[in-house]
Design an enzyme around this catalytic site. Sequence first.
Site, PDB file in Angstrom:
ATOM      1  N   GLU A 192       0.851  -1.197   0.000  1.00 51.13           N
ATOM      2  CA  GLU A 192       0.000   0.000   0.000  1.00 51.13           C
ATOM      3  C   GLU A 192       0.880   1.238   0.000  1.00 51.13           C
ATOM      4  O   GLU A 192       1.940   1.242   0.631  1.00 51.13           O
ATOM      5  CB  GLU A 192      -0.899   0.001   1.234  1.00 51.13           C
ATOM      6  CG  GLU A 192      -1.899  -1.136   1.229  1.00 51.13           C
ATOM      7  CD  GLU A 192      -2.778  -1.124   2.460  1.00 51.13           C
ATOM      8  OE1 GLU A 192      -3.802  -0.438   2.435  1.00 51.13           O
ATOM      9  OE2 GLU A 192      -2.411  -1.775   3.451  1.00 51.13           O
ATOM     10  N   ASP A 238      -3.396  -7.191  11.307  1.00 47.00           N
ATOM     11  CA  ASP A 238      -4.302  -6.430  10.445  1.00 47.00           C
ATOM     12  C   ASP A 238      -4.384  -7.016   9.031  1.00 47.00           C
ATOM     13  O   ASP A 238      -5.437  -6.971   8.404  1.00 47.00           O
ATOM     14  CB  ASP A 238      -3.813  -4.969  10.364  1.00 47.00           C
ATOM     15  CG  ASP A 238      -4.723  -4.081   9.548  1.00 47.00           C
ATOM     16  OD1 ASP A 238      -5.929  -4.044   9.867  1.00 47.00           O
ATOM     17  OD2 ASP A 238      -4.248  -3.428   8.593  1.00 47.00           O
ATOM     18  N   HIS A 296      -6.086 -11.356   5.276  1.00 45.71           N
ATOM     19  CA  HIS A 296      -6.020 -11.214   3.817  1.00 45.71           C
ATOM     20  C   HIS A 296      -4.912 -12.070   3.189  1.00 45.71           C
ATOM     21  O   HIS A 296      -5.148 -12.812   2.243  1.00 45.71           O
ATOM     22  CB  HIS A 296      -5.792  -9.750   3.427  1.00 45.71           C
ATOM     23  CG  HIS A 296      -6.780  -8.789   4.028  1.00 45.71           C
ATOM     24  ND1 HIS A 296      -8.086  -9.132   4.273  1.00 45.71           N
ATOM     25  CD2 HIS A 296      -6.656  -7.496   4.426  1.00 45.71           C
ATOM     26  CE1 HIS A 296      -8.724  -8.083   4.795  1.00 45.71           C
ATOM     27  NE2 HIS A 296      -7.859  -7.090   4.900  1.00 45.71           N
TER      28      HIS A 296
HETATM   29  C1  BG6 Z   1      -8.071  -3.619   5.735  1.00 45.45           C
HETATM   30  C2  BG6 Z   1      -6.948  -3.225   6.638  1.00 45.45           C
HETATM   31  O1  BG6 Z   1      -8.630  -4.828   6.145  1.00 45.45           O
HETATM   32  O2  BG6 Z   1      -7.576  -3.762   4.408  1.00 45.45           O
HETATM   33  C3  BG6 Z   1      -6.287  -1.952   6.162  1.00 45.45           C
HETATM   34  O3  BG6 Z   1      -7.459  -3.029   7.957  1.00 45.45           O
HETATM   35  C4  BG6 Z   1      -5.885  -2.064   4.710  1.00 45.45           C
HETATM   36  O4  BG6 Z   1      -5.143  -1.645   6.952  1.00 45.45           O
HETATM   37  C5  BG6 Z   1      -7.043  -2.574   3.859  1.00 45.45           C
HETATM   38  O5  BG6 Z   1      -5.483  -0.773   4.271  1.00 45.45           O
HETATM   39  C6  BG6 Z   1      -6.576  -2.878   2.440  1.00 45.45           C
HETATM   40  O6  BG6 Z   1      -7.692  -3.184   1.636  1.00 45.45           O
HETATM   41  P1  BG6 Z   1      -7.693  -2.898   0.072  1.00 45.45           P
HETATM   42  O7  BG6 Z   1      -8.976  -3.478  -0.402  1.00 45.45           O
HETATM   43  O8  BG6 Z   1      -7.598  -1.425  -0.100  1.00 45.45           O
HETATM   44  O9  BG6 Z   1      -6.482  -3.593  -0.467  1.00 45.45           O
END
Ligand code: BG6
Length: 481
Positions: free
Chosen positions: A214, A233, A238
């Site tokens: 990110e 987190d 994920h």
């Molecule tokens: C969330 C996390 O679950 O997913 C965040 O708490 C993260 O920290 C986000 O930024 C990322 O999701 P995406 O869909 O933007 O990749």
Amino acid sequence: MVACVIPVKPFDLVLFGATGDLAQRKILPGLFQRFTVGQMPDQARIIGAARSALSGNAFRTALSASILKAIPDAVAGDITAFLEHVTYISIDARGERGWADLAKTLRKDVIRAFYLSVGPSLFAPIAARLKTSGMTTREARIVVEKPFGHDLNSAHALNAELGQCFSEGQIYRIDHYLGKETVQNLMALRFANALFEPLWNSQHIDHVQITVAESLGVKGRGEYYDKSGALRDMVQNHLMQLLCLTAMEPPSRFEPNAVRDEKLKVIRALDPVAPGDIVRGQYRAGNGDESYRDHAANPNSRSECFVAMKVQVSNWRWAGTPFYLRTGKKLRARMSEIAVVFRDPPHSIFPAMQNRRGNALIIRLQPDEGITLRMTIKDPGPGGMRLTEVPLDMTFAEALGSDVIVPDAYERLIMDVIRGDQTLFMRGDEVEAAWDWIDPIEQDWAESSAKPAPYDPGGSGPEDALMLMHRDARRWREIGG
Ligand code: BG6
């Protein structure tokens, strides 16, 4: 090609935390999108519930602005029509206010979904109140956001508390990564094509890299983040889900428990991570940016906002093929992908093959969802048999045509809740198994005096993360390359 939309049955969706950030930014705009494509039937109702003492009109006015913010080209007439399905009840989750009104509002014999977009400390009290007020009918289901616990014990306790009010078949634990179109495409790619599965093992695959990078930092949510850290987190949910879908055996059917059984087997096959196989990092100040510690408002913070690790799935399919996971904030670009890197041919007939990187299948989650197969071909022209690498590239948007709109993960997941399809939701035992694997790493860190390695904002993470690969004579793919 036009996406096929099958309307769902009538429902009452009660959204707790309806004035909160996630509800206004993702969940309600997501429902609006499903409404505009005709998936929400006329008899569908959305009941916003939150502590604020708002009138229905005030809630709808604020929601209209949130929809426009999330979807700037939303048509005014569509918003007005959508808002006719929306009401609001002010509820005190731990007190008396609003519960009797809610019970009166709900219709009998209609699917009812209770979506808890609230802090995890409210999951159990709300579930218990729904049960004691007699609202947990057979057609009821409950949806909970992450974090689902912060370790094995807390997740186990939460499962037990929810289990007293709802059966496992009624509990939808969201990991929004499972709702991403390309994550589902990973299953289609593996199990609807005969091409890859015979090669999908340690005999042919050298290693797998999973990256969720990110570019944003944690500014604005530092307090939550500092208590969590990237391992809890991002990795526990994920990244582990992506790992599971890449590594799992083919389920016998595309059915919720068949898929989730196979994912669970992967988690249970994970070796404990050796301390030398994991790197944690924190971005420092630089390039005019503040540091992680500034954003977390904690000058002594030892929470990580970057993790890279080498993981071994100990089973027949994967023995000897490591999975490298990496995630971090404030990196060079927003980029999520799974790269499956194949082994070299067993014998090289071309001398020039020494320095090539080999075949790789890259599954891009975001941005620019698609698949790339890295191939070696002959460099055109005379001068002998020189080889070069080229991408065989497919961007889903181009392949499917510009009129296909890829729905946001939440749109897909909410419709699955209404349909009663749990395939893309985590089962209780799966979440607990994931914590069971994560907990020893957290304990190690808590007992160690080592600090997260600093890294520059806008880069690829700490030097140690590069070394994790280099020492195995491998290298990470470029972030944003
Ligand atoms: C969330 C996390 O679950 O997913 C965040 O708490 C993260 O920290 C986000 O930024 C990322 O999701 P995406 O869909 O933007 O990749």
